[in-house]
Design an enzyme around this catalytic site. Structure first.
Site, PDB file in Angstrom:
ATOM      1  N   HIS A  20     103.088  56.718  18.861  1.00  0.00           N
ATOM      2  CA  HIS A  20     102.126  55.786  19.266  1.00  0.00           C
ATOM      3  C   HIS A  20     101.303  56.323  20.573  1.00  0.00           C
ATOM      4  O   HIS A  20     102.257  56.908  21.772  1.00  0.00           O
ATOM      5  CB  HIS A  20     102.995  54.522  19.984  1.00  0.00           C
ATOM      6  CG  HIS A  20     101.836  53.552  20.535  1.00  0.00           C
ATOM      7  ND1 HIS A  20     102.697  52.222  21.186  1.00  0.00           N
ATOM      8  CD2 HIS A  20     100.713  53.153  20.280  1.00  0.00           C
ATOM      9  CE1 HIS A  20     101.605  51.575  21.610  1.00  0.00           C
ATOM     10  NE2 HIS A  20     100.606  51.901  20.851  1.00  0.00           N
ATOM     11  N   ASP A  28      84.268  67.660  11.225  1.00  0.00           N
ATOM     12  CA  ASP A  28      83.305  68.360  10.252  1.00  0.00           C
ATOM     13  C   ASP A  28      83.720  69.750  10.364  1.00  0.00           C
ATOM     14  O   ASP A  28      84.539  70.047  10.810  1.00  0.00           O
ATOM     15  CB  ASP A  28      81.956  68.023  10.749  1.00  0.00           C
ATOM     16  CG  ASP A  28      81.386  68.532  12.297  1.00  0.00           C
ATOM     17  OD1 ASP A  28      82.043  69.509  12.370  1.00  0.00           O
ATOM     18  OD2 ASP A  28      80.497  68.013  12.675  1.00  0.00           O
ATOM     19  N   TRP A 121      77.814  65.533  14.686  1.00  0.00           N
ATOM     20  CA  TRP A 121      78.586  64.628  15.291  1.00  0.00           C
ATOM     21  C   TRP A 121      79.599  63.858  14.523  1.00  0.00           C
ATOM     22  O   TRP A 121      80.168  62.675  15.050  1.00  0.00           O
ATOM     23  CB  TRP A 121      77.737  63.407  16.198  1.00  0.00           C
ATOM     24  CG  TRP A 121      76.736  64.086  17.059  1.00  0.00           C
ATOM     25  CD1 TRP A 121      77.039  64.606  18.151  1.00  0.00           C
ATOM     26  CD2 TRP A 121      75.282  64.465  16.747  1.00  0.00           C
ATOM     27  NE1 TRP A 121      75.749  65.396  18.773  1.00  0.00           N
ATOM     28  CE2 TRP A 121      74.876  65.097  17.753  1.00  0.00           C
ATOM     29  CE3 TRP A 121      74.547  64.030  15.705  1.00  0.00           C
ATOM     30  CZ2 TRP A 121      73.378  65.373  17.755  1.00  0.00           C
ATOM     31  CZ3 TRP A 121      73.244  64.454  15.654  1.00  0.00           C
ATOM     32  CH2 TRP A 121      72.650  65.118  16.718  1.00  0.00           C
TER      33      TRP A 121
END
Length: 153
Positions: A20, A28, A121
């Site tokens: 957690h 990319d 992006w």
């Protein structure tokens, strides 16, 4: 053979290892992965595999409590933003600077998964969460108020 969609052993191990609050970056093909980072390189050739394919598989096995992406995504790659919102609808979404993803967030990520995506992006930060309905299902356990909406689903 295991059930589920992810066949890559290292990616399965990474997801199972996430605690957690820890982060995974799915990036990319051009992402500058820091030296020493836990790197899972799935890239084969241009857009193989693409971000949609990899994020879809991860979304099926990973509880993302928070999803962050570059603040340039809404204007410069709205199709990818729509994909991310579709795949992680219950997560908190946050825009951050692209520079912070490349620097600070990359250096803190537990694992970085490189795709073959040629997506401007196309670097998505996934913050590990808990499966709220399953985590708070024991008799007498009271979930905090900030998880209330996730318990009703």
């Amino acid at each position: 053979m295991k059930r589920g969609t992810i066949l890559n052993a290292e990616l399965n191990h990474a997801i199972a290892s996430m605690g957690h609050g820890e982060t995974m970056i799915v990036c990319d093909a051009g992402f500058p992965i820091p030296r020493g980072a836990w790197r899972i390189d799935l890239a084969v050739t241009k857009d193989v595999p693409d971000l949609d394919t990899v994020l879809s598989a991860i979304a099926g096995d990973f509880v993302a409590e928070k999803v962050s992406y570059a603040d340039t995504l809404p204007n410069h790659n709205p199709a990818l933003l729509a994909t991310v919102k579709r795949l992680f609808p219950d997560a908190e979404h946050a825009m951050v600077t692209h520079e912070s993803i490349l620097g600070e967030l990359a250096s803190k990520a537990k694992v970085i998964v490189r795709t073959g995506a040629f997506d401007p992006w196309g670097n998505i930060v996934l913050g590990s969460g808990v499966d709220v309905p399953r985590w708070f299902d024991k008799p007498g356990v009271v979930a905090p108020a900030y998880y209330a909406s996730k318990l009703r689903k």
